[in-house]
Design an enzyme around this catalytic site. Structure first.
Site, PDB file in Angstrom:
ATOM      1  N   THR A 118       0.826  -1.201   0.000  1.00  0.00           N
ATOM      2  CA  THR A 118       0.000   0.000   0.000  1.00  0.00           C
ATOM      3  C   THR A 118       0.862   1.253   0.000  1.00  0.00           C
ATOM      4  O   THR A 118       0.425   2.322  -0.439  1.00  0.00           O
ATOM      5  CB  THR A 118      -0.952  -0.015   1.203  1.00  0.00           C
ATOM      6  N   TYR A 145       5.562 -12.079   5.212  1.00  0.00           N
ATOM      7  CA  TYR A 145       4.357 -11.667   4.492  1.00  0.00           C
ATOM      8  C   TYR A 145       4.015 -12.755   3.483  1.00  0.00           C
ATOM      9  O   TYR A 145       4.723 -12.941   2.501  1.00  0.00           O
ATOM     10  CB  TYR A 145       4.616 -10.324   3.802  1.00  0.00           C
ATOM     11  N   LYS A 151       2.258 -11.797   8.434  1.00  0.00           N
ATOM     12  CA  LYS A 151       1.154 -11.033   7.859  1.00  0.00           C
ATOM     13  C   LYS A 151       0.482 -11.971   6.862  1.00  0.00           C
ATOM     14  O   LYS A 151       1.060 -12.339   5.841  1.00  0.00           O
ATOM     15  CB  LYS A 151       1.641  -9.765   7.162  1.00  0.00           C
ATOM     16  N   ILE A 170      -2.994  -5.870   9.919  1.00  0.00           N
ATOM     17  CA  ILE A 170      -2.228  -4.837   9.225  1.00  0.00           C
ATOM     18  C   ILE A 170      -3.153  -4.370   8.110  1.00  0.00           C
ATOM     19  O   ILE A 170      -3.287  -5.010   7.081  1.00  0.00           O
ATOM     20  CB  ILE A 170      -0.890  -5.367   8.691  1.00  0.00           C
TER      21      ILE A 170
END
EC number: 4.3.3.7
Length: 282
Positions: free
Chosen positions: A42, A130, A158, A198
């Site tokens: 992001t 991640y 994540k 998150i």
């Protein structure tokens, strides 16, 4: 309730470090943010330079102080580059690292394991893995996660793998802290033991997201479900029509907050999408 923060740019596309400081303060003070993730998806990390990444971390760390922890992205398909990013992030003031599975080259699971182990050995910071195979092309298997969980610096995941069976198995077998990396799964993952989120929608719906998590952890599943469903239109509008960087920046700009344009190949939200985003938030 961590927020995967956008990277503000000036109108000419250059990094807006002062805007990032102001946005970080806003998220902490108005969106119940308990931690910031910088230089992630992001945050448009694929289009920012290493120097911009370092500048962003230093600027936000200066503005935030010790109010919330900062996790910095250190993802790359090149292990040596990932190590450089990790060491620079540590020096710049990050409290932890977010390391995405190496993308594009689609390494074997042994290659993935060695990549993360090398990265985790490179600094003294805790590492959150991640797992987002829809973007990287390579999933973290349960066996690889179990092996990586033995590393003292690898502390969390994540999770954007959309595999609750795998997630539950790892949660049951390890001490890894799980964070939902897909806002539509925030409550389902919390229900099977995730620590938190998150979030992308946290830019505009952080307080409600935090209230949902609090209700769940306080033993009020009915209220947690009500809030999760209340957030569903926001999740749908922000996460299914365009990348989160596009939709989050559109809403922040609409509210007069620092965000600015996105960088190509991303393109800004058109009028129809912006109107849909407004209606969802209302």
């Amino acid at each position: 309730m961590f927020i995967a923060m956008v990277t503000p740019f000036h109108a000419d596309g250059s990094l807006d470090a002062e805007g990032a400081q102001a946005l970080a303060a806003y998220l902490i003070e108005n969106q119940a943010c308990e931690g910031l993730v910088l230089n992630g998806t992001t945050g448009e990390a694929p289009t920012t330079t290493d120097e911009e990444k370092e500048t962003l971390i230093r600027a936000v760390a200066e503005a935030v102080g010790d109010r919330v922890p900062i996790i910095a992205g250190a993802g790359s398909y090149d292990t040596r580059h990932a190590v450089e990013l990790a060491r620079t992030a540590e020096k710049a003031g990050a409290d932890g690292l977010l390391a995405v599975t190496p993308y594009y080259s689609r390494p074997t699971q042994e290659g993935v394991r060695q990549h993360f182990t090398t990265l985790a050995d490179a600094t003294g910071l805790p590492v959150t893995l991640y797992d987002i195979p829809r973007r990287t092309g390579t999933a973290l298997t349960a066996d690889t996660l179990l092996r990586l969980a033995e590393h003292p610096h690898i502390t969390g995941v994540k999770d954007a793998a959309y595999d609750l069976v795998k997630s539950a198995g790892i949660l049951a077998a390890t001490g890894l802290r799980y964070y939902s990396g897909a806002d539509e799964l925030n409550l389902p993952l919390a229900a099977i033991g995730a620590t938190g989120v998150i979030s992308t929608i946290g830019h505009v719906a952080g307080a409600t997201t935090k209230a949902m998590l609090d209700a769940h952890h306080d033993g009020d599943p009915r209220e947690a479900t009500r809030l999760h469903l209340r957030l569903a239109p926001v999740v749908s509008a922000m996460m299914t029509r365009a990348p989160g960087a596009v939709t989050a920046k559109a809403l922040l700009n609409d509210r007069g907050l620092p965000a600015g344009p996105v960088r190509l190949p991303l393109v800004p939200a058109d009028t129809d999408l912006l109107n849909d985003l407004r209606r969802a938030c209302e």
